[in-house]
Design a protein around this motif. Structure first.
Motif, PDB file in Angstrom:
ATOM      1  N   ASP A  25      45.183  24.883  40.709  1.00 17.08           N
ATOM      2  CA  ASP A  25      45.163  26.107  41.518  1.00 17.08           C
ATOM      3  C   ASP A  25      45.784  27.421  40.694  1.00 17.08           C
ATOM      4  O   ASP A  25      45.440  28.230  41.307  1.00 17.08           O
ATOM      5  CB  ASP A  25      46.526  25.668  42.341  1.00 17.08           C
ATOM      6  CG  ASP A  25      46.173  24.468  43.568  1.00 17.08           C
ATOM      7  OD1 ASP A  25      44.799  24.200  43.644  1.00 17.08           O
ATOM      8  OD2 ASP A  25      47.132  24.096  44.237  1.00 17.08           O
ATOM      9  N   ARG A  26      46.539  27.418  39.874  1.00 19.59           N
ATOM     10  CA  ARG A  26      46.940  28.411  39.024  1.00 19.59           C
ATOM     11  C   ARG A  26      45.872  28.955  38.239  1.00 19.59           C
ATOM     12  O   ARG A  26      45.405  30.238  38.341  1.00 19.59           O
ATOM     13  CB  ARG A  26      48.020  28.225  38.119  1.00 19.59           C
ATOM     14  CG  ARG A  26      49.479  27.937  38.885  1.00 19.59           C
ATOM     15  CD  ARG A  26      50.417  28.018  37.789  1.00 19.59           C
ATOM     16  NE  ARG A  26      50.480  26.878  36.506  1.00 19.59           N
ATOM     17  CZ  ARG A  26      50.746  25.822  36.767  1.00 19.59           C
ATOM     18  NH1 ARG A  26      51.413  25.125  37.742  1.00 19.59           N
ATOM     19  NH2 ARG A  26      50.554  24.965  35.736  1.00 19.59           N
ATOM     20  N   LEU A  27      44.988  28.160  37.778  1.00 21.99           N
ATOM     21  CA  LEU A  27      43.895  28.492  36.950  1.00 21.99           C
ATOM     22  C   LEU A  27      42.673  29.175  38.095  1.00 21.99           C
ATOM     23  O   LEU A  27      42.240  30.240  37.613  1.00 21.99           O
ATOM     24  CB  LEU A  27      43.061  27.430  36.093  1.00 21.99           C
ATOM     25  CG  LEU A  27      44.028  26.835  34.920  1.00 21.99           C
ATOM     26  CD1 LEU A  27      43.476  25.869  34.278  1.00 21.99           C
ATOM     27  CD2 LEU A  27      44.072  28.039  33.885  1.00 21.99           C
ATOM     28  N   THR A  28      42.657  28.809  39.096  1.00 22.70           N
ATOM     29  CA  THR A  28      41.620  29.220  40.057  1.00 22.70           C
ATOM     30  C   THR A  28      42.024  30.433  40.391  1.00 22.70           C
ATOM     31  O   THR A  28      41.072  31.137  40.633  1.00 22.70           O
ATOM     32  CB  THR A  28      41.389  27.982  41.234  1.00 22.70           C
ATOM     33  OG1 THR A  28      41.182  26.566  40.677  1.00 22.70           O
ATOM     34  CG2 THR A  28      40.511  28.442  42.291  1.00 22.70           C
ATOM     35  N   ALA A  29      43.112  30.652  40.791  1.00 17.89           N
ATOM     36  CA  ALA A  29      43.750  32.140  41.166  1.00 17.89           C
ATOM     37  C   ALA A  29      43.711  32.897  40.122  1.00 17.89           C
ATOM     38  O   ALA A  29      43.027  34.117  40.390  1.00 17.89           O
ATOM     39  CB  ALA A  29      45.297  31.951  41.510  1.00 17.89           C
ATOM     40  N   ARG A  30      43.648  32.556  38.844  1.00 20.23           N
ATOM     41  CA  ARG A  30      43.439  33.428  37.668  1.00 20.23           C
ATOM     42  C   ARG A  30      42.226  34.014  37.672  1.00 20.23           C
ATOM     43  O   ARG A  30      41.651  35.063  37.278  1.00 20.23           O
ATOM     44  CB  ARG A  30      44.161  32.850  36.452  1.00 20.23           C
ATOM     45  CG  ARG A  30      43.981  33.762  35.140  1.00 20.23           C
ATOM     46  CD  ARG A  30      44.949  34.966  35.558  1.00 20.23           C
ATOM     47  NE  ARG A  30      44.936  35.562  34.012  1.00 20.23           N
ATOM     48  CZ  ARG A  30      44.723  37.065  34.156  1.00 20.23           C
ATOM     49  NH1 ARG A  30      44.635  37.731  35.407  1.00 20.23           N
ATOM     50  NH2 ARG A  30      44.629  37.794  33.032  1.00 20.23           N
ATOM     51  N   VAL A  31      41.216  32.839  37.605  1.00 19.87           N
ATOM     52  CA  VAL A  31      39.554  33.085  37.361  1.00 19.87           C
ATOM     53  C   VAL A  31      39.500  34.008  38.660  1.00 19.87           C
ATOM     54  O   VAL A  31      38.516  34.906  38.481  1.00 19.87           O
ATOM     55  CB  VAL A  31      39.097  31.723  37.591  1.00 19.87           C
ATOM     56  CG1 VAL A  31      37.449  31.858  38.097  1.00 19.87           C
ATOM     57  CG2 VAL A  31      39.280  30.970  36.457  1.00 19.87           C
ATOM     58  N   GLU A  32      39.761  33.968  39.921  1.00 19.00           N
ATOM     59  CA  GLU A  32      39.310  34.916  40.765  1.00 19.00           C
ATOM     60  C   GLU A  32      39.804  36.120  40.513  1.00 19.00           C
ATOM     61  O   GLU A  32      39.066  37.159  40.953  1.00 19.00           O
ATOM     62  CB  GLU A  32      39.815  34.231  42.214  1.00 19.00           C
ATOM     63  CG  GLU A  32      39.369  33.010  42.744  1.00 19.00           C
ATOM     64  CD  GLU A  32      40.114  32.307  43.874  1.00 19.00           C
ATOM     65  OE1 GLU A  32      40.990  33.028  44.396  1.00 19.00           O
ATOM     66  OE2 GLU A  32      39.395  31.409  44.557  1.00 19.00           O
ATOM     67  N   GLN A  33      41.112  36.444  40.199  1.00 19.87           N
ATOM     68  CA  GLN A  33      41.508  37.720  39.736  1.00 19.87           C
ATOM     69  C   GLN A  33      40.687  38.248  38.905  1.00 19.87           C
ATOM     70  O   GLN A  33      40.487  39.433  38.714  1.00 19.87           O
ATOM     71  CB  GLN A  33      43.050  37.686  39.230  1.00 19.87           C
ATOM     72  CG  GLN A  33      44.003  37.126  40.140  1.00 19.87           C
ATOM     73  CD  GLN A  33      45.413  37.094  39.512  1.00 19.87           C
ATOM     74  OE1 GLN A  33      45.649  36.909  38.435  1.00 19.87           O
ATOM     75  NE2 GLN A  33      46.440  37.030  40.373  1.00 19.87           N
ATOM     76  N   VAL A  34      40.356  37.554  37.657  1.00 16.20           N
ATOM     77  CA  VAL A  34      39.683  37.964  36.657  1.00 16.20           C
ATOM     78  C   VAL A  34      38.172  38.476  36.901  1.00 16.20           C
ATOM     79  O   VAL A  34      37.679  39.434  36.790  1.00 16.20           O
ATOM     80  CB  VAL A  34      39.596  37.165  35.278  1.00 16.20           C
ATOM     81  CG1 VAL A  34      38.422  37.503  34.291  1.00 16.20           C
ATOM     82  CG2 VAL A  34      40.769  36.931  34.873  1.00 16.20           C
ATOM     83  N   SER A  35      37.566  37.599  37.777  1.00 16.70           N
ATOM     84  CA  SER A  35      36.231  38.032  38.453  1.00 16.70           C
ATOM     85  C   SER A  35      36.176  39.201  39.394  1.00 16.70           C
ATOM     86  O   SER A  35      35.273  39.820  39.194  1.00 16.70           O
ATOM     87  CB  SER A  35      36.048  36.654  39.379  1.00 16.70           C
ATOM     88  OG  SER A  35      34.608  36.908  39.905  1.00 16.70           O
ATOM     89  N   ASP A  36      37.130  39.149  40.401  1.00 20.07           N
ATOM     90  CA  ASP A  36      37.346  40.618  40.994  1.00 20.07           C
ATOM     91  C   ASP A  36      37.384  41.624  39.994  1.00 20.07           C
ATOM     92  O   ASP A  36      36.754  42.896  40.271  1.00 20.07           O
ATOM     93  CB  ASP A  36      38.566  40.301  41.984  1.00 20.07           C
ATOM     94  CG  ASP A  36      38.386  39.536  42.946  1.00 20.07           C
ATOM     95  OD1 ASP A  36      37.355  38.918  43.076  1.00 20.07           O
ATOM     96  OD2 ASP A  36      39.410  39.219  43.667  1.00 20.07           O
ATOM     97  N   ARG A  37      38.316  41.551  38.929  1.00 21.35           N
ATOM     98  CA  ARG A  37      38.231  42.810  37.920  1.00 21.35           C
ATOM     99  C   ARG A  37      37.021  43.138  37.416  1.00 21.35           C
ATOM    100  O   ARG A  37      36.720  44.396  37.281  1.00 21.35           O
ATOM    101  CB  ARG A  37      39.453  42.431  37.073  1.00 21.35           C
ATOM    102  CG  ARG A  37      39.452  43.807  36.103  1.00 21.35           C
ATOM    103  CD  ARG A  37      40.885  43.511  35.378  1.00 21.35           C
ATOM    104  NE  ARG A  37      41.069  44.804  34.329  1.00 21.35           N
ATOM    105  CZ  ARG A  37      42.016  44.899  33.295  1.00 21.35           C
ATOM    106  NH1 ARG A  37      42.762  43.854  33.192  1.00 21.35           N
ATOM    107  NH2 ARG A  37      41.720  45.957  32.725  1.00 21.35           N
ATOM    108  N   LEU A  38      36.008  41.944  36.978  1.00 23.14           N
ATOM    109  CA  LEU A  38      35.110  42.126  36.174  1.00 23.14           C
ATOM    110  C   LEU A  38      34.104  42.915  37.184  1.00 23.14           C
ATOM    111  O   LEU A  38      33.236  43.893  36.936  1.00 23.14           O
ATOM    112  CB  LEU A  38      34.428  40.992  35.742  1.00 23.14           C
ATOM    113  CG  LEU A  38      35.184  40.330  34.443  1.00 23.14           C
ATOM    114  CD1 LEU A  38      34.833  39.045  34.176  1.00 23.14           C
ATOM    115  CD2 LEU A  38      34.864  41.519  33.033  1.00 23.14           C
TER     116      LEU A  38
END
Length: 75
Positions: A25-38
């Motif tokens: 769950d933590r990694l999924t949230a982080r991936v979503e954050q990074v994807s949004d930033r990219l």
């Protein structure tokens, strides 16, 4: 019949799976954050490119006008 592990082992399995799922769950949230930033960076870069604001710097990287600018980026 299905042989089940002893209760103490079952609890340990549940504990480990719970920890693993929390990490997912933590990694999924982080991936979503990074994807949004990219996505935001990509849109901003494209907008600058269309406005002619990107240039090639002295080291060959795209940069801002005035940063050792040599020539506009051509695409």
């Amino acid at each position: 019949t299905l042989a089940l592990p002893p209760p103490n082992e079952q609890r340990e399995i549940v504990r480990r799976v719970t920890l693993a799922l929390a990490a997912v769950d933590r990694l999924t949230a982080r991936v979503e954050q990074v994807s949004d930033r990219l996505d935001r960076i990509s849109r901003a870069t494209q907008a600058k490119a269309f406005r002619g604001e990107l240039v090639v710097t002295g080291d060959g990287h795209a940069g801002r006008p005035g940063e050792q600018a040599e020539q506009p980026v051509r695409g």
